[in-house]
Scaffold this motif. Structure first.
Motif, PDB file in Angstrom:
ATOM      1  N   ASP A 236      23.842  57.135  27.279  1.00 49.74           N
ATOM      2  CA  ASP A 236      24.494  56.096  28.047  1.00 49.74           C
ATOM      3  C   ASP A 236      25.843  56.644  28.491  1.00 49.74           C
ATOM      4  O   ASP A 236      26.503  57.376  27.763  1.00 49.74           O
TER       5      ASP A 236
ATOM      6  N   GLU B  73      28.067  54.584  30.683  1.00 52.04           N
ATOM      7  CA  GLU B  73      29.002  53.538  31.095  1.00 52.04           C
ATOM      8  C   GLU B  73      28.567  52.202  30.508  1.00 52.04           C
ATOM      9  O   GLU B  73      27.368  51.906  30.427  1.00 52.04           O
ATOM     10  N   LYS B  74      29.547  51.414  30.090  1.00 49.91           N
ATOM     11  CA  LYS B  74      29.304  50.069  29.569  1.00 49.91           C
ATOM     12  C   LYS B  74      29.672  49.056  30.650  1.00 49.91           C
ATOM     13  O   LYS B  74      30.744  49.162  31.270  1.00 49.91           O
TER      14      LYS B  74
ATOM     15  N   ARG C 101      24.280  48.920  29.423  1.00 49.49           N
ATOM     16  CA  ARG C 101      24.670  50.327  29.421  1.00 49.49           C
ATOM     17  C   ARG C 101      23.929  51.039  30.550  1.00 49.49           C
ATOM     18  O   ARG C 101      22.729  50.826  30.732  1.00 49.49           O
TER      19      ARG C 101
ATOM     20  N   SER D 165      27.489  59.453  23.544  1.00 49.12           N
ATOM     21  CA  SER D 165      28.542  58.433  23.536  1.00 49.12           C
ATOM     22  C   SER D 165      28.856  57.930  22.137  1.00 49.12           C
ATOM     23  O   SER D 165      29.921  57.350  21.892  1.00 49.12           O
TER      24      SER D 165
ATOM     25  N   HIS E 145      21.917  46.050  26.555  1.00 51.30           N
ATOM     26  CA  HIS E 145      22.359  46.392  25.202  1.00 51.30           C
ATOM     27  C   HIS E 145      22.716  45.171  24.370  1.00 51.30           C
ATOM     28  O   HIS E 145      22.290  45.035  23.217  1.00 51.30           O
TER      29      HIS E 145
ATOM     30  N   TYR F  66      26.385  42.508  27.810  1.00 51.99           N
ATOM     31  CA  TYR F  66      26.785  43.890  28.069  1.00 51.99           C
ATOM     32  C   TYR F  66      25.555  44.762  28.293  1.00 51.99           C
ATOM     33  O   TYR F  66      24.565  44.660  27.559  1.00 51.99           O
TER      34      TYR F  66
END
Length: 267
Positions: free
Chosen positions: A204, A206-207, A253, A157, A239, A251
């Motif tokens: 990772d 997706e956030k 991940r 990513s 994260h 946030y």
């Protein structure tokens, strides 16, 4: 601040890596880890455990290659060194601490390389809108018959991250930047399939924007539309913890680990 400036000035680094911002990126990760050490601990240990489990499945143990070795925060270097005859750490910039760490291991070498094989050309053409952006075609280690293990470690990513910021500064259109990012992601996945030996992918995918109660408020695609075709072990990386950007949200991940993409079950 003074120590960080000294590190910036003394870290061995190519002109291209400095120009595009890779050195600043590595130093930034070091700062973020210092700020989020406790929140990152679980993710870093899960990554190391995934690598330890994968190397047990290697029938031969001559050369191991770590793509995206970074600060070695997520790399069980002692285990790799004890298991393989040779360990090669690959990154576009190796921090000074990694040069020092490598001195303790007789069989560990550092390779400064851009695994996308596009950075040098990108630095030349980015400011000229009439010149197309380069396409990735990585080949390093594909023909090395001694390689028995490769791991792409929390790298996939990140491949478009630094060059995309650079391209934005050069006023390249969003459509071109997105196409370049998709190409880097897709090319890296294809590259991993072509490498010899057991190949581990940890990334990772997706956030997540998460509130204080743990409710997911929003999701962000960080792989430019790519979907991993293999079944994988998954975990959540805290994260950017609460209060680092807001008292109301942080946030996370979503991370996937595929022990060996060559033998993994397809989704």
């Amino acid at each position: 601040m003074i120590l960080e400036l000294i590190e910036y000035l003394t870290t061995p680094c190519s002109w291209t890596a400095r120009k595009l911002g890779y050195l600043n990126g590595q130093l930034g990760i070091k700062v973020r880890h210092r700020q989020c050490r406790r929140a990152w601990k679980g993710h870093l240990e899960r990554t190391k455990q995934a690598i330890r489990a994968a190397i047990l499945d290697c029938p031969r143990r001559r050369k191991a290659v770590v793509l995206g070795s970074g600060l070695l925060l997520d790399v069980p270097l002692a285990d790799l060194s004890a298991t393989f005859d040779e360990v090669v750490l690959v990154d576009v910039v190796h921090p000074l601490s990694v040069y020092l760490t490598a001195l303790w291991y007789r069989n560990v070498t550092l390779v400064r390389a851009d695994v996308t094989a596009t950075a040098a050309e990108l630095a030349k053409v980015a400011r000229d809108p009439n010149v197309p952006l380069p396409w990735a075609a990585p080949q390093t280690f594909c023909d090395d018959s001694r390689v028995d293990y490769v791991v792409s470690v929390n790298l996939l990513s990140q491949l478009p991250y630094v060059p995309s910021f650079y391209l934005e500064k050069k006023s390249r259109p969003d459509s071109e930047i997105e196409a370049y990012g998709r190409d880097l992601i897709g090319s890296h996945l294809d590259y991993l399939k072509r490498l010899p030996g057991v190949v581990t992918l940890i990334t990772d995918v997706e956030k997540l924007k998460v509130d204080r109660a743990g409710t997911v408020l929003d999701r962000f695609d960080i792989l430019y539309g790519a979907v991993l075709p293999w079944q994988a072990d998954e975990w959540t990386w805290d994260h950017v913890p609460l209060k680092h950007v807001s008292p109301d949200y942080g946030y996370q991940r979503r991370v996937c680990a595929v022990k060996n993409i060559k033998s993994a079950v397809l989704r």
